[in-house]
Scaffold this active site. Structure first.
Site, PDB file in Angstrom:
ATOM      1  N   ASP A 167     -13.004 -20.319  11.052  1.00 13.65           N
ATOM      2  CA  ASP A 167     -13.006 -21.382  10.044  1.00 13.65           C
ATOM      3  C   ASP A 167     -11.653 -22.096   9.943  1.00 13.65           C
ATOM      4  OD1 ASP A 167     -14.608 -22.851   8.364  1.00 13.65           O
ATOM      5  OD2 ASP A 167     -14.163 -21.644   6.589  1.00 13.65           O
ATOM      6  N   LYS A 176      -8.329 -28.160   8.404  1.00 12.64           N
ATOM      7  CA  LYS A 176      -8.789 -27.079   7.527  1.00 12.64           C
ATOM      8  C   LYS A 176      -8.396 -25.756   8.183  1.00 12.64           C
ATOM      9  CE  LYS A 176     -13.005 -24.679   5.950  1.00 12.64           C
ATOM     10  NZ  LYS A 176     -14.476 -24.710   5.776  1.00 12.64           N
ATOM     11  N   GLU A 194     -15.402 -24.259   0.073  1.00 16.09           N
ATOM     12  CA  GLU A 194     -13.954 -24.194  -0.171  1.00 16.09           C
ATOM     13  C   GLU A 194     -13.152 -25.163   0.674  1.00 16.09           C
ATOM     14  OE1 GLU A 194     -15.466 -22.400   1.991  1.00 16.09           O
ATOM     15  OE2 GLU A 194     -14.095 -22.530   3.688  1.00 16.09           O
ATOM     16  N   LYS A 214     -20.838 -14.752   1.419  1.00 16.14           N
ATOM     17  CA  LYS A 214     -21.773 -15.036   2.503  1.00 16.14           C
ATOM     18  C   LYS A 214     -22.554 -13.773   2.844  1.00 16.14           C
ATOM     19  CE  LYS A 214     -19.117 -18.639   4.898  1.00 16.14           C
ATOM     20  NZ  LYS A 214     -20.091 -19.724   4.877  1.00 16.14           N
ATOM     21  N   ASP A 266     -13.298 -17.078   6.049  1.00 15.77           N
ATOM     22  CA  ASP A 266     -14.131 -17.604   4.966  1.00 15.77           C
ATOM     23  C   ASP A 266     -15.244 -16.612   4.649  1.00 15.77           C
ATOM     24  OD1 ASP A 266     -15.547 -19.045   3.130  1.00 15.77           O
ATOM     25  OD2 ASP A 266     -16.285 -20.562   4.549  1.00 15.77           O
ATOM     26  N   ARG A 298     -13.509 -28.319   1.423  1.00 18.67           N
ATOM     27  CA  ARG A 298     -13.234 -29.616   0.787  1.00 18.67           C
ATOM     28  C   ARG A 298     -12.190 -29.471  -0.320  1.00 18.67           C
ATOM     29  NH1 ARG A 298     -19.507 -30.182  -0.586  1.00 18.67           N
ATOM     30  NH2 ARG A 298     -19.558 -28.822   1.251  1.00 18.67           N
ATOM     31  N   ASP A 302     -18.099 -21.007  -1.828  1.00 20.30           N
ATOM     32  CA  ASP A 302     -18.187 -21.105  -0.374  1.00 20.30           C
ATOM     33  C   ASP A 302     -17.994 -22.545   0.117  1.00 20.30           C
ATOM     34  OD1 ASP A 302     -18.446 -20.206   2.176  1.00 20.30           O
ATOM     35  OD2 ASP A 302     -20.633 -19.943   2.111  1.00 20.30           O
TER      36      ASP A 302
HETATM   37  N1  BES Z   1     -16.955 -22.776   6.836  1.00 22.95           N
HETATM   38  C1  BES Z   1     -18.203 -23.079   6.251  1.00 22.95           C
HETATM   39  C2  BES Z   1     -19.043 -24.003   7.119  1.00 22.95           C
HETATM   40  C3  BES Z   1     -19.708 -23.367   8.291  1.00 22.95           C
HETATM   41  C4  BES Z   1     -20.763 -22.509   8.110  1.00 22.95           C
HETATM   42  C5  BES Z   1     -19.301 -23.676   9.551  1.00 22.95           C
HETATM   43  C6  BES Z   1     -21.390 -21.955   9.210  1.00 22.95           C
HETATM   44  C7  BES Z   1     -19.918 -23.131  10.645  1.00 22.95           C
HETATM   45  C8  BES Z   1     -20.969 -22.272  10.466  1.00 22.95           C
HETATM   46  C9  BES Z   1     -18.004 -23.766   4.907  1.00 22.95           C
HETATM   47  O1  BES Z   1     -16.906 -23.349   4.187  1.00 22.95           O
HETATM   48  C10 BES Z   1     -19.206 -23.458   4.084  1.00 22.95           C
HETATM   49  O2  BES Z   1     -19.404 -22.328   3.766  1.00 22.95           O
HETATM   50  N2  BES Z   1     -19.989 -24.476   3.815  1.00 22.95           N
HETATM   51  C11 BES Z   1     -21.196 -24.328   3.075  1.00 22.95           C
HETATM   52  C12 BES Z   1     -21.245 -25.420   2.047  1.00 22.95           C
HETATM   53  C13 BES Z   1     -22.292 -25.218   1.006  1.00 22.95           C
HETATM   54  C14 BES Z   1     -21.936 -24.042   0.139  1.00 22.95           C
HETATM   55  C15 BES Z   1     -22.371 -26.478   0.186  1.00 22.95           C
HETATM   56  C16 BES Z   1     -22.363 -24.431   4.056  1.00 22.95           C
HETATM   57  O3  BES Z   1     -22.281 -25.214   5.010  1.00 22.95           O
HETATM   58  O4  BES Z   1     -23.327 -23.705   3.879  1.00 22.95           O
HETATM   59 ZN    ZN Z   2     -15.332 -22.629   5.291  1.00 24.65          ZN
HETATM   60 MN    MN Z   3     -17.295 -21.643   2.990  1.00 24.79          MN
END
Ligand code: BES
Ligand code: ZN
Ligand code: MN
Length: 490
Positions: free
Chosen positions: A286, A263, A347, A275, A268, A349, A345
């Site tokens: 990210d 990824k 994204e 966010k 992000d 996947r 967010d």
């Molecule tokens: N890149 C983030 C995951 C992440 C968040 C990694 C904080 C490390 C620290 C990912 O793209 C994301 O935002 N995931 C969301 C998914 C949710 C919207 C289903 C998350 O983990 O909150």
């Molecule tokens: Zn992300």
């Molecule tokens: Mn995200």
């Protein structure tokens, strides 16, 4: 840092710093015992008086010990011998590395591998010592000029041992190269390290090895392949998305490749599902999955492993914009499956599902994606382990074992079909979020729908690839786990 072997007696070697280890309340071993004998018991006395600590993770620097040729001796406390193991040994090596980096010395002779560590070999201990020294020696300098009074980094290290240990150092150079590449890519700011930068870095690697080739797909080429999920994520950004494909041939063409998918979200913001502002800058990390598959790729090429390896990076930037994808959009992925976007967010996947579909053409022997996919992975395992998911028990065990060996550990979460129902959508084959419960697992379940029939594993490195808060920065992980896994496959 230059690594060489030197079998000169530890007490006779002329070095700026001799590095040894001592246990608590136990007879001195190896180089420590030699130092003690040569100094007429001075080391043991300093331990007994409390001037030299034997506590695990403590380090004491001694100067000009009589009878010892070294200018300085760095003594690493190893704690209780019964508690000592490969992880504690690795920690000790990291402490030594940090001490040397933060001190005026620029070279050292390392005898840490003299210490007994259950279930390890001399080979492994030399390798881990060298890798840790190099990892600790790294400083980010690309956009910050170091102050004049900064201690110089180490330029060379010798390790006690003969030519038979050259292979251990060669392997260490591979690991170190991979880790440092991954760390640097992780630490670079998102205005420098964008999708095009990841492509340029891959080109640099491809140009360095005869048996590496590179292909880069731009947005038009991805549109032709109908990669609408990946393209949707990057649509709000002026930095065009890229699909980067690195191929390493270390074996005859007919041999099925291992395929790593990273990824590479170079920033992000969350997109329109923006966010919160606090800590948003950390989302430059990210692309940690991409950084570690690129680093692992480079490590394998450096070691010229007898395997075929393909590394695919889905590189994009997730930004809010008039042209950005929205919550409510239904995307048709390259596989033909439709996805309802409920949160822009989620994204990672979306870029990965198209990259994973793309990888089917390689007929992978094993397919592993690596991603900072969910905050829930950090909630589950913290910063100590990467999350591993797969339906293939044997593959999970191989990955966990590789992580243990490299002291870059991973731990399993289930990916049972029971969780799949959380992805049900009224408007598409699936939605891109699975709700509050088991956030890492439902993300894995989403990806599983695009890897049917593959020997596939998913690694969520959101907790392991960088350190949050205080001692910030990229760790380069899980380069160690992945590189060890590929060594074991070879
Ligand atoms: N890149 C983030 C995951 C992440 C968040 C990694 C904080 C490390 C620290 C990912 O793209 C994301 O935002 N995931 C969301 C998914 C949710 C919207 C289903 C998350 O983990 O909150
Ligand atoms: Zn992300
Ligand atoms: Mn995200």
């Amino acid at each position: 840092m230059k690594f060489t072997l030197d079998s000169t007696l530890a007490t006779a070697i002329e070095t700026a710093c001799l590095v040894i280890g001592v246990f608590e309340k136990a007879p001195l071993q190896g180089a420590a015992e030699l130092v003690d004998q040569a100094s007429a018991g001075a080391l043991q006395q300093l331990i007994e008086s409390g001037d030299v600590s034997t506590d695990w993770k403590d380090a004491t620097l001694l100067h000009g010990l009589e009878g010892v040729a070294a200018k300085r001796i760095l003594v690493l406390g190893c704690g209780e011998s019964e508690k000592f193991n490969s992880v504690r040994f690795d920690n000790v090596c990291a402490i030594a590395g940090r001490f040397l980096r933060d001190h005026i010395v620029t070279s050292a002779h390392v005898c840490l591998h003299d210490i007994e560590v259950s279930q390890t070999t001399d080979y492994w201990r030399i390798r881990q010592a060298a890798v840790n020294l190099e990892r600790a020696n790294y400083r980010y300098t690309t956009t910050k000029v170091p102050k004049d009074d900064d201690n110089q980094p180490m330029t060379s290290a010798t390790f006690s041992g003969g030519a038979e240990m050259n292979a251990a150092l060669k392997e260490a150079r591979g690991f170190a190269k991979g880790y440092l590449r991954s760390k640097e890519l992780g630490n670079l700011p998102p205005n420098i390290c964008n999708p095009a930068f990841l492509a340029d870095t891959s080109r640099e690697i491809a140009n360095s090895y005869d048996n590496v080739s590179l292909e880069i797909l731009d947005e038009d080429q991805m549109a032709e392949l109908k990669m609408s999920a990946l393209l949707a994520v990057g649509r709000g950004s002026d930095n065009g998305s890229k699909l980067i494909i690195l191929k390493y041939q270390g074996k005859d063409e007919s041999s099925q490749p291992a395929v790593l998918v990273g990824k590479g979200i170079t920033f992000d913001s969350g997109g329109l599902s923006l966010k919160p502002g606090a800590n948003m800058e950390q989302m430059k990390y990210d692309m940690g999955g991409a950084a570690s598959v690129i680093g692992t790729f480079e490590a394998c090429a450096e070691m010229q492993l007898p395997i075929n390896l393909i590394c695919v990076v889905a590189a994009a930037e997730n930004m809010p914009d008039g042209n950005a994808y929205r919550p409510g959009d239904v995307l048709t992925s390259m596989s033909g499956k439709t996805i309802e976007v409920l949160n822009t967010d989620a994204e990672g996947r979306l870029v990965l599902c198209d990259a994973l579909t793309y990888c089917q053409r390689f007929n992978p022997a094993v397919l592993i994606d690596v991603a900072t996919l969910t905050g829930a992975a950090v909630v589950a395992l913290g910063h100590h382990a990467s999350v591993i998911m797969s339906k293939h028990d044997e593959l999970v065990n191989e990955l966990i074992e590789a992580g243990d060996t490299a002291v870059d550990r991973g731990w399993r979460l289930p990916i049972w079909d029971d969780y799949q129902s959380q992805l049900k959508s009224d408007y598409a084959d699936m939605k891109n979020v699975g709700g509050m419960a088991a956030g890492s697992i439902t993300a894995g379940c989403f990806l599983s729908r695009f890897t049917k029939g593959q020997r596939w594993a998913h690694i969520d490195c959101a907790g392991s690839t960088w350190i949050w808060g205080g001692d910030k920065g990229s760790t380069g992980r899980p380069v160690g786990l992945l590189t060890q896994f590929l060594i074991n496959q070879a």
